[in-house]
Design a protein around this motif. Structure first.
Motif, mmCIF file in Angstrom:
data_model
loop_
_atom_site.group_PDB
_atom_site.id
_atom_site.type_symbol
_atom_site.label_atom_id
_atom_site.label_comp_id
_atom_site.label_asym_id
_atom_site.label_seq_id
_atom_site.Cartn_x
_atom_site.Cartn_y
_atom_site.Cartn_z
ATOM 1 N N TYR A 553 0.839 -1.193 0.000
ATOM 2 C CA TYR A 553 0.000 0.000 0.000
ATOM 3 C C TYR A 553 0.878 1.248 0.000
ATOM 4 C CZ TYR A 553 -3.775 -3.105 1.506
ATOM 5 O OH TYR A 553 -4.688 -4.100 1.598
ATOM 6 N N PRO A 554 0.424 2.297 -0.674
ATOM 7 C CA PRO A 554 1.240 3.516 -0.732
ATOM 8 C C PRO A 554 1.073 4.335 0.534
ATOM 9 C CG PRO A 554 -0.738 3.797 -2.042
ATOM 10 C CD PRO A 554 -0.816 2.432 -1.451
ATOM 11 N N PHE A 555 1.730 3.936 1.582
ATOM 12 C CA PHE A 555 1.564 4.581 2.882
ATOM 13 C C PHE A 555 2.871 5.272 3.266
ATOM 14 C CE2 PHE A 555 1.768 4.414 7.544
ATOM 15 C CZ PHE A 555 0.631 5.139 7.830
ATOM 16 N N LEU A 556 2.780 6.592 3.451
ATOM 17 C CA LEU A 556 3.958 7.373 3.818
ATOM 18 C C LEU A 556 3.917 7.566 5.324
ATOM 19 C CD1 LEU A 556 6.314 8.779 2.502
ATOM 20 C CD2 LEU A 556 4.900 10.765 2.133
ATOM 21 N N ASP A 557 4.684 6.768 6.027
ATOM 22 C CA ASP A 557 4.587 6.744 7.486
ATOM 23 C C ASP A 557 5.098 8.051 8.084
ATOM 24 O OD1 ASP A 557 4.317 6.050 10.058
ATOM 25 O OD2 ASP A 557 5.475 4.204 9.950
ATOM 26 N N ILE A 708 9.202 15.696 -12.173
ATOM 27 C CA ILE A 708 8.068 15.519 -11.268
ATOM 28 C C ILE A 708 8.415 14.455 -10.240
ATOM 29 C CG2 ILE A 708 6.978 13.821 -12.815
ATOM 30 C CD1 ILE A 708 4.271 14.981 -11.996
ATOM 31 N N ILE A 709 7.924 14.631 -9.029
ATOM 32 C CA ILE A 709 8.069 13.610 -7.995
ATOM 33 C C ILE A 709 6.667 13.252 -7.526
ATOM 34 C CG2 ILE A 709 8.895 13.110 -5.666
ATOM 35 C CD1 ILE A 709 11.147 15.016 -6.071
ATOM 36 N N THR A 710 6.316 11.969 -7.563
ATOM 37 C CA THR A 710 5.014 11.550 -7.051
ATOM 38 C C THR A 710 5.220 10.827 -5.730
ATOM 39 O OG1 THR A 710 5.093 9.415 -8.133
ATOM 40 C CG2 THR A 710 4.140 11.222 -9.387
ATOM 41 N N LYS A 711 4.108 10.589 -5.033
ATOM 42 C CA LYS A 711 4.164 9.872 -3.765
ATOM 43 C C LYS A 711 4.803 8.493 -3.963
ATOM 44 C CE LYS A 711 1.050 8.930 0.059
ATOM 45 N NZ LYS A 711 -0.354 9.015 0.494
ATOM 46 N N LYS A 712 4.448 7.874 -5.089
ATOM 47 C CA LYS A 712 4.998 6.563 -5.388
ATOM 48 C C LYS A 712 6.512 6.634 -5.575
ATOM 49 C CE LYS A 712 3.739 2.817 -8.529
ATOM 50 N NZ LYS A 712 2.930 2.550 -9.731
ATOM 51 N N HIS A 717 11.730 5.369 -3.551
ATOM 52 C CA HIS A 717 13.050 5.835 -3.147
ATOM 53 C C HIS A 717 13.354 5.422 -1.711
ATOM 54 C CE1 HIS A 717 16.539 8.403 -2.949
ATOM 55 N NE2 HIS A 717 16.059 9.004 -1.879
ATOM 56 N N MET A 718 12.351 5.545 -0.847
ATOM 57 C CA MET A 718 12.570 5.167 0.552
ATOM 58 C C MET A 718 12.833 3.672 0.672
ATOM 59 S SD MET A 718 9.754 7.601 2.381
ATOM 60 C CE MET A 718 10.108 7.304 4.098
ATOM 61 N N ALA A 719 12.098 2.874 -0.110
ATOM 62 C CA ALA A 719 12.317 1.427 -0.079
ATOM 63 C C ALA A 719 13.732 1.109 -0.550
ATOM 64 C CB ALA A 719 11.290 0.733 -0.963
ATOM 65 N N GLN A 720 14.166 1.805 -1.604
ATOM 66 C CA GLN A 720 15.502 1.595 -2.134
ATOM 67 C C GLN A 720 16.561 1.937 -1.082
ATOM 68 O OE1 GLN A 720 15.777 3.821 -5.691
ATOM 69 N NE2 GLN A 720 17.126 2.338 -6.701
#
Lengths: 732, 732
Positions: A553-557, A708-712, A717-720
């Motif tokens: 899920y696209p969740f930005l903690d 452009i930068i999207t939430k995804k 990037h964070m996962a990487q």
């Protein structure tokens, strides 16, 4: 300084928008992320319109009053419904749970306790053995005692457990697949701004309520607390459809859902303040102070309704039920997973077969926790309290309740508790992720309480036999009560739940509201903090965050800090090897070219620029809105052809005389897109996305559009950065 | 797409910054607003440096551990100090308060209660009349009874009250002017990101502690709760200087202050959870979840320390003290205001003269509130409980405690309470804003409690004499207890405090923690909600917000919604009639020109653009940083002259061969300034400022720089929209 044509007109983008509303523009597709800023603007616009109209007539004034009060109304209704449903679930699960053991002869629909209320046996010990209540052995074989009837009862217990489990998984599979699990990870994701249609719908509510009763009654290793939060959120969502203010605005709807989740925890534990803090700390993403107050109100209403329904409501712990379920993430790729019904039946069968012989696993879990928390007083008849001095009848000692040597009852209890602990920990591995409603609060607390009580008794006996040891010498004289095993159980329960969920303040407040007494807060805090630190050493995610990550899920903690030094230009698209950014120019595309760009790409939105040469940014248009607007125009507006010029400016561009009528798309243009420079550190970008709830952000360099930068993109990037697979992040 | 020179180099602006640190860059002037985003970036950078170093040596590892733990350490120290100071203030104020009435013969430093502890009189009624304790009349005139000694006692009471008040105002005026008032409005402003040097310093702490004791003991109409929050915040600020992580970062320091304010409320009311919610709801601006947990910890530590110090700590309400103080905003322009000492003495004299004869005003306010909250049981000896049936001695009625007709004691009490209510409300107008530490929690609660108790008794008597009325008929039979005057007092206290401060959840939780018992939460909520709505009808500001507005602090309230349709371009500077925006070009200014621009304008920062023609934005440089950097360069770098070229680019511009050495200022350039387009609705801009804690934001149109919006511009615009004087907003 050029201001373009916009300076002359005071028409804002929003007014423009409302002057020519195109149906469908501004809504979202399933499995997409909402744009919080736009949603909040839409709501303020709606509010302004109502306020402007309210002096026109009494009817408009009434409407504005209704609108102002609808927030309170919807949380009141949610609180009422959550409390009532929780009460119904309690009563039904209790009845079905007793059906496993026997039946009430004069009224089928009475549970064991209710059946015996009218009985003449008034002594406490005999209260459970009234003639009206027949065990299955008594009913079928005609005898209540002996090995034959034991086996008969055992068999019927397993039979009913399997039937309930089968029915539950069947209902979930056929009618509402979203009803399985605890639902909290999905609710967290929804509250963070994701759309999952049907997840909080009426079918999910109905099936989840029914199957929760069945799953709880089947004796499976699961709790009803998480599912109750889901049930409450379903109520909140359904009631929000009565009020256009909430049903038509995804951001406002989430305020109701935050309040509903507080009501859910409130009824699960009878802890309204804990519920509000849980909503604040654990599930909510956007939590304005207005929501704090409304959550508190919803939580209170729900708790009071439940308390007035619940016939066993004299003790708060009675609000607890059934068994347990913990880290399920180990078993994502099981072969069994393809056969959910078989899987449930298998796990239910093992649970029933193993649980029946041990009193501590047969008992329902809330009662077990209560027994483990309770200290041994002179009136306590539990096996756990059969200390030697009590059996000697030396009353003077019992009243002062000092530490005593353990009697055979305590030793037997310890063995049974050890077995129960092992059973529960092993069953955890096999119960997670079943396709039935399943919570983890009570099961985790039970594991912790068992472990805590065992440690407590061990320390107590150590202190009794070795009161000259350095640790005991100071405050543990012979005949005094220096060790309280019940407190150890309570602390253990809090620590275990804290380790699983990584909750902090809300957990301490929930346990404090459950047990009362400010004096235990310090050991509770110490335990919760220690378990959080130990847990964090293995990985900083709680169970809900793990679940969210596994499901992609696209969740930005909001809790996780981004600490890397990357810059916006390293994360933005296009990368150096990518094709250039797909952009729209503000006044020289035709409808055909625009459709071509849309069809060739799969992006959800396109920046609009002044011209390819200058790369100066004008605004941002969403794919969905462009498609809807073109379709709408071609259907309704005369003269719009494939060769029509599309323009996003205030005034139509000068065109050759023979060109077809141009198509004005300014109303769907977002003229205030968020921009950052390419040198912006990603930590700031992540902060902006989190705090403002953005869906995308454009990147510029010296005033020119770069990417452009999207939430995804951010999540990938964070996962990487965390050495995880970035392609795990799904959806948009 | 041109990326400028930046693409070739991976050096970030932050690393640049750290490679050539200029002392003083990145700090703030007094009465300026901080930039939250930069502060948080600075902290993450510091954290990264420590993390990178930690594997180098055991010493570095220890340092990183110390750094990680310093947050917990500082809140623990703050909690300990706040609890200890609150205990000291309680004890000292209690002793000084008793000094007004008499003195302990065998030990001067004992208060009345301690003095009589050793006494032989063990009966409850005689406990206060031990021979060791002499009233002033007894000591000076040698007689305890009679009109002469009453006048003597009256005189001495006024004498001591005036002495204490005089000493308090003198100390505040001479040593620490910041020590006056409750301090909460200033703390709210500081937490929102404003710098007021010395407001939380050691002198303020010392003087506030001492004068709070004196002010409380003088019998003035004020409470000690707000000042305790200020005292706790001073402790937090002082301890944060032990840890560079907190002392050198204004954003991190505010996390400690949020936790400290929770500890302050915790010790003021003995309500740790209420304290955390107060900090969250009322004072804090930026409240990450980590702070929630730490606030809770600080609040608990403080409450436990206080409880172990306080010798009267058996009841929670005992944590209360003295009198009251409410809306002071009516009297901003009094002639007396110029003579603060005279003013205090005058108000103290009137208070003392009028308060002494009435037992309900002479009594200290916490005891009054406690008496008003308490219900009449058979053991209650208060005048308020002299109902007729009790005097008849019909025990059967007393035990069931039904509603009874009032006796003469109750009637006398009601008259005295009415007088006390009027006195307290009138004194409010004359006590506000005195230059002594003054809180408003207890005084407001006292007003509410008096009013509530009067209403409660009235309803009770109505119900007794008219139990056939429709409202009473259903649930008020003769001989049953259907009206509880104590509950009315409690609800009244909560309602009054709610009306003054507009607190919601935190207030309900504080009163709930004070009184215990979940069952009263519903009437409490109803009362708090009603009083908030009634208050909001007159104006939406609580007392703290009014104070902030009156003092012109730059506080952007997170609770107030901005609902106007203005756009960014209507708020930004320059307006149409203004001179053009003062900008710097990136590589063609000389040091002299730059200094000229700085000296001619008073702006705090300047946008840096590529060139005057293109108006494309490169970054933003702060006035303070430019001044420091130029001074620093001219002092330390050889060859920097007035004619030196200043450049903000990565590489020096090509210059004629004979030109002096150029000055590179890239390190002070913020290369990621926030920008919005001129079409952005102000509601979004306000949201961005609030949530990200910005100081300024640049406005662009189609990629060109148009203007700038600062926090002050926003506050002025909001004041204008609310028809207030925009020039009221002071500071930067």
């Amino acid at each position: 300084m050029s201001n373009g044509g916009g300076v002359m007109s005071s028409t804002t983008h929003l007014l423009d928008f409302l002057e020519e509303p195109i149906p469908g523009v501004g809504t979202y597709d399933d499995f997409h992320t909402i744009d919080w800023v736009r949603e909040k603007c839409k709501d303020r616009e709606r509010h302004r319109k109502i306020n402007a109209k309210k002096k026109e007539s009494a009817w408009e004034f009434t409407k504005s009053l209704y609108d102002a009060w609808s927030g309170w109304l919807v949380v009141t209704l949610t609180g009422l419904a959550s409390g009532a449903l929780a009460g119904l679930i309690d009563i039904a699960a209790d009845w079905l749970n007793d059906i496993k053991e026997g039946v009430c002869l004069n009224a089928m629909w009475f549970n064991h306790e209710q059946c015996c209320w009218g009985s003449n046996e008034t002594t406490f010990a005999e209260r459970d053995k009234c003639p009206q209540w027949k065990s299955w052995a008594g009913l079928i074989l005609g005898q209540e005692e002996g090995p034959g009837s034991y086996i008969m009862n055992y068999f019927m217990y397993i039979y009913w457990a399997l039937s309930f489990a089968f029915l539950a998984v069947l209902l979930v599979k056929v009618f509402a697949p979203y009803a399985c699990g605890s639902g909290i990870p999905e609710i967290k994701t929804i509250l963070s701004g994701f759309i999952i249609r049907g997840y909080l719908g009426k079918w999910t509510l109905l099936i989840k309520t029914v199957t929760l009763v069945l799953a709880v009654a089947s004796g499976l290793s699961l709790g009803k607390e998480g599912p109750l939060v889901h049930v409450a959120c379903c109520c909140g969502n359904i009631f929000s459809y009565l009020f256009p203010k909430y049903s038509k605005n995804e951001a406002k709807k989430r305020e109701v859902l935050s309040a509903a989740s507080a009501a859910g925890v409130s009824v699960a534990f009878g802890a309204p303040i804990g519920g509000v803090l849980f909503s604040l700390e654990e599930v909510s993403y956007y939590f304005p102070l207005k929501t704090l107050w409304r959550s508190f109100f919803a939580a209170l209403v729900a708790a009071f309704i439940l308390r007035s329904i619940n016939p066993f409501g004299n003790s708060r712990l009675v609000l607890f039920y059934v068994e347990y379920h913990t880290p399920w993430y180990l078993r994502k790729s099981t072969r069994f997973g393809k056969y959910p019904i078989l899987e449930v039946i298998f796990v239910a069968a093992i649970t029933a077969v193993v649980a029946f012989p041990n009193p501590y696993t047969r008992q329902n879990t809330s009662e077990l926790i209560k027994e483990l928390f309770t200290d041994c007083g002179p009136l306590e008849s539990s096996q756990l309290c059969q200390y030697r001095s009590q059996m000697n009848g030396s009353k003077a000692f019992v009243d002062a309740s000092p530490n005593k040597p353990a009697g055979p009852g305590v030793y037997a209890a310890i063995w049974q508790l050890c077995l129960a602990l092992i059973f529960k920990i092993i069953m955890t591995i096999f119960t997670f992720g079943l396709k039935v409603p399943a919570g983890l609060f009570i099961p985790s607390m039970a594991i912790g309480a068992i472990a805590g009580r065992i440690v407590g008794i061990a320390v107590e006996q150590l202190a009794y036999y070795h009161h000259d040891w350095l640790v005991f010498r100071e405050w543990c004289e012979v005949g005094t009560d220096c060790i309280t095993p019940g407190l150890y159980a309570m602390v253990g329960a809090a620590a275990c739940l804290g380790g699983v969920t990584r909750m902090t303040v809300s957990l301490v407040v929930i346990v404090f509201e459950l047990t009362g007494g400010l004096e235990y807060i310090v050991p509770l805090m110490a335990a919760v903090m220690t378990s959080k630190w130990v847990g964090d050493a293995f990985g900083r995610e709680g169970i809900y965050e793990s679940h969210i990550r596994l499901n992609g899920y696209p969740f930005l903690d909001a809790k996780e800090e981004f600490t890397h030094t990357t810059l916006a230009r390293e994360v933005m698209r296009p990368r150096r090897s990518d094709p250039p950014l797909a952009v729209l120019t503000q006044d020289d595309l035709t409808v055909e070219e625009l459709q071509g760009i849309i069809n060739e790409t799969s992006y959800n939105g396109f920046p609009v620029i002044v011209s390819k040469e200058s790369q100066r940014l004008v605004g941002f248009a969403l794919r969905r809105d462009i498609t809807i607007a073109i379709e709408n125009a071609r259907r309704k507006q005369e003269g719009i052809l494939l060769t029509s010029r599309v323009y996003f400016t205030q005034h139509a561009p000068t065109l050759p005389a023979d060109s077809p009528r141009p198509l004005k798309l300014r109303s769907i243009l977002d003229m205030s897109p968020f921009t950052v420079t390419d040198h912006t550190p990603m930590e700031i970008v992540v902060d902006i996305f989190r705090k403002l709830g953005l869906r995308q952000c454009l990147v510029t360099h010296n005033g020119r559009l770069l990417g452009i930068i999207t939430k995804k993109d951010i999540l990938r990037h964070m996962a990487q950065m965390a050495n995880q697979d970035p392609d795990n992040i799904m959806f948009n």
